[in-house]
Design a protein around this motif. Structure first.
Motif, mmCIF file in Angstrom:
data_model
loop_
_atom_site.group_PDB
_atom_site.id
_atom_site.type_symbol
_atom_site.label_atom_id
_atom_site.label_comp_id
_atom_site.label_asym_id
_atom_site.label_seq_id
_atom_site.Cartn_x
_atom_site.Cartn_y
_atom_site.Cartn_z
ATOM 1 N N LYS A 29 59.414 7.406 81.804
ATOM 2 C CA LYS A 29 58.971 6.669 81.961
ATOM 3 C C LYS A 29 58.118 7.624 80.620
ATOM 4 O O LYS A 29 57.602 7.531 79.586
ATOM 5 C CB LYS A 29 56.761 7.310 83.239
ATOM 6 N N SER A 30 57.979 8.947 80.665
ATOM 7 C CA SER A 30 58.568 9.938 79.582
ATOM 8 C C SER A 30 58.919 9.718 78.004
ATOM 9 O O SER A 30 58.766 9.637 77.159
ATOM 10 C CB SER A 30 57.942 11.549 80.277
ATOM 11 N N ILE A 31 60.486 9.600 78.808
ATOM 12 C CA ILE A 31 61.553 8.973 77.716
ATOM 13 C C ILE A 31 60.770 7.134 77.444
ATOM 14 O O ILE A 31 61.279 7.746 75.889
ATOM 15 C CB ILE A 31 62.750 9.381 78.660
ATOM 16 N N ILE A 32 60.799 6.533 78.202
ATOM 17 C CA ILE A 32 60.143 5.611 77.193
ATOM 18 C C ILE A 32 58.575 5.257 76.377
ATOM 19 O O ILE A 32 59.062 5.191 74.929
ATOM 20 C CB ILE A 32 60.063 4.043 78.561
ATOM 21 N N ASP A 84 58.302 8.274 74.805
ATOM 22 C CA ASP A 84 58.462 9.204 73.655
ATOM 23 C C ASP A 84 59.362 7.848 72.724
ATOM 24 O O ASP A 84 59.190 7.667 71.305
ATOM 25 C CB ASP A 84 59.297 10.356 74.007
ATOM 26 N N LEU A 85 60.563 6.976 73.500
ATOM 27 C CA LEU A 85 60.891 6.016 72.733
ATOM 28 C C LEU A 85 60.013 5.520 71.767
ATOM 29 O O LEU A 85 60.453 4.921 70.358
ATOM 30 C CB LEU A 85 61.606 6.127 73.969
ATOM 31 N N SER A 86 59.258 4.707 72.639
ATOM 32 C CA SER A 86 58.270 3.769 71.654
ATOM 33 C C SER A 86 57.439 4.516 70.579
ATOM 34 O O SER A 86 57.703 4.017 69.339
ATOM 35 C CB SER A 86 57.564 3.209 73.071
ATOM 36 N N LYS A 87 57.514 6.041 70.369
ATOM 37 C CA LYS A 87 56.710 6.353 69.560
ATOM 38 C C LYS A 87 57.111 6.732 68.548
ATOM 39 O O LYS A 87 56.923 6.107 67.555
ATOM 40 C CB LYS A 87 55.513 7.793 70.452
ATOM 41 N N MET A 88 58.854 6.815 69.116
ATOM 42 C CA MET A 88 59.834 7.379 67.980
ATOM 43 C C MET A 88 60.264 6.202 66.679
ATOM 44 O O MET A 88 60.049 6.048 65.563
ATOM 45 C CB MET A 88 61.295 7.523 68.588
ATOM 46 N N THR A 89 60.272 5.071 67.713
ATOM 47 C CA THR A 89 60.512 3.469 67.317
ATOM 48 C C THR A 89 59.813 2.789 66.577
ATOM 49 O O THR A 89 60.094 1.851 65.390
ATOM 50 C CB THR A 89 61.545 2.643 68.455
ATOM 51 N N GLY A 90 58.440 3.011 67.205
ATOM 52 C CA GLY A 90 57.472 2.444 66.102
ATOM 53 C C GLY A 90 57.242 0.718 67.196
ATOM 54 O O GLY A 90 56.931 0.022 67.165
ATOM 55 N N LYS A 91 58.165 0.516 68.449
ATOM 56 C CA LYS A 91 57.589 -0.492 69.310
ATOM 57 C C LYS A 91 57.037 0.000 70.362
ATOM 58 O O LYS A 91 57.680 0.556 70.720
ATOM 59 C CB LYS A 91 59.449 -0.390 69.786
ATOM 60 N N ASN A 92 55.765 -1.140 70.645
ATOM 61 C CA ASN A 92 54.657 -1.390 71.432
ATOM 62 C C ASN A 92 55.655 -1.544 72.901
ATOM 63 O O ASN A 92 56.090 -2.469 73.030
ATOM 64 C CB ASN A 92 54.046 -2.219 71.408
ATOM 65 N N VAL A 93 55.086 -0.885 73.374
ATOM 66 C CA VAL A 93 56.379 -1.497 74.972
ATOM 67 C C VAL A 93 54.773 -1.388 75.462
ATOM 68 O O VAL A 93 54.617 -0.572 76.389
ATOM 69 C CB VAL A 93 57.264 0.143 75.447
ATOM 70 N N SER A 132 57.385 -1.705 80.561
ATOM 71 C CA SER A 132 58.479 0.056 80.615
ATOM 72 C C SER A 132 58.171 -0.164 82.528
ATOM 73 O O SER A 132 59.393 0.535 83.092
ATOM 74 C CB SER A 132 56.675 0.499 80.943
ATOM 75 N N ASN A 133 57.708 -0.489 83.544
ATOM 76 C CA ASN A 133 58.249 -0.645 84.789
ATOM 77 C C ASN A 133 59.076 -1.410 85.130
ATOM 78 O O ASN A 133 59.998 -1.415 86.242
ATOM 79 C CB ASN A 133 57.022 -1.326 85.502
ATOM 80 N N LYS A 134 59.287 -2.566 84.432
ATOM 81 C CA LYS A 134 60.883 -3.500 85.061
ATOM 82 C C LYS A 134 61.960 -1.922 84.204
ATOM 83 O O LYS A 134 63.021 -2.903 84.803
ATOM 84 C CB LYS A 134 61.167 -4.267 83.681
ATOM 85 N N ILE A 135 61.728 -1.557 82.951
ATOM 86 C CA ILE A 135 63.161 -0.927 82.646
ATOM 87 C C ILE A 135 63.522 0.276 83.366
ATOM 88 O O ILE A 135 64.451 0.146 83.532
ATOM 89 C CB ILE A 135 62.816 -0.506 80.824
ATOM 90 N N ILE A 136 62.392 1.094 83.681
ATOM 91 C CA ILE A 136 62.276 1.850 84.766
ATOM 92 C C ILE A 136 62.639 1.517 86.363
ATOM 93 O O ILE A 136 63.517 1.815 86.832
ATOM 94 C CB ILE A 136 60.803 2.036 85.383
ATOM 95 N N SER A 137 62.602 0.320 87.066
ATOM 96 C CA SER A 137 62.947 -0.440 87.763
ATOM 97 C C SER A 137 64.296 -0.656 87.984
ATOM 98 O O SER A 137 65.055 -0.620 89.203
ATOM 99 C CB SER A 137 61.992 -1.598 88.525
#
Length: 81
Positions: free
Chosen positions: A41-44, A46-55, A60-65
């Protein structure tokens, strides 16, 4: 084999993400427990903030799962709007 500063300069120019941020993220991915939901969750986030993509929380839960259950698709971009 390390990467040269010119490599990081090219990445920073294209992404506006600096070398220290890239190295920090790579270290977290290498050293982190990628089966731990809080780490993911923390990495997702951070990546969201870095890339400017809203997750969204749902995305996020789907990606983690998917990661935790070893069901990562070949094209993870399809999971993010």
């Amino acid at each position: 084999m390390g990467f040269s500063d010119s490599f990081f300069n090219k990445i920073e120019k294209k992404t506006n993400i600096n070398k220290d941020t890239i190295v920090s993220l790579a270290s977290r991915l290498k050293d982190g427990n990628l089966k731990d939901k809080d780490t993911l969750k923390s990495i997702i986030d951070d990546l969201s903030k870095m890339t400017g993509k809203n997750v969204s929380e749902e995305q996020s839960n789907k990606i983690i799962s998917a990661i935790v259950n070893d069901k990562v698709p070949n094209n993870i971009e399809n999971m993010i709007d």
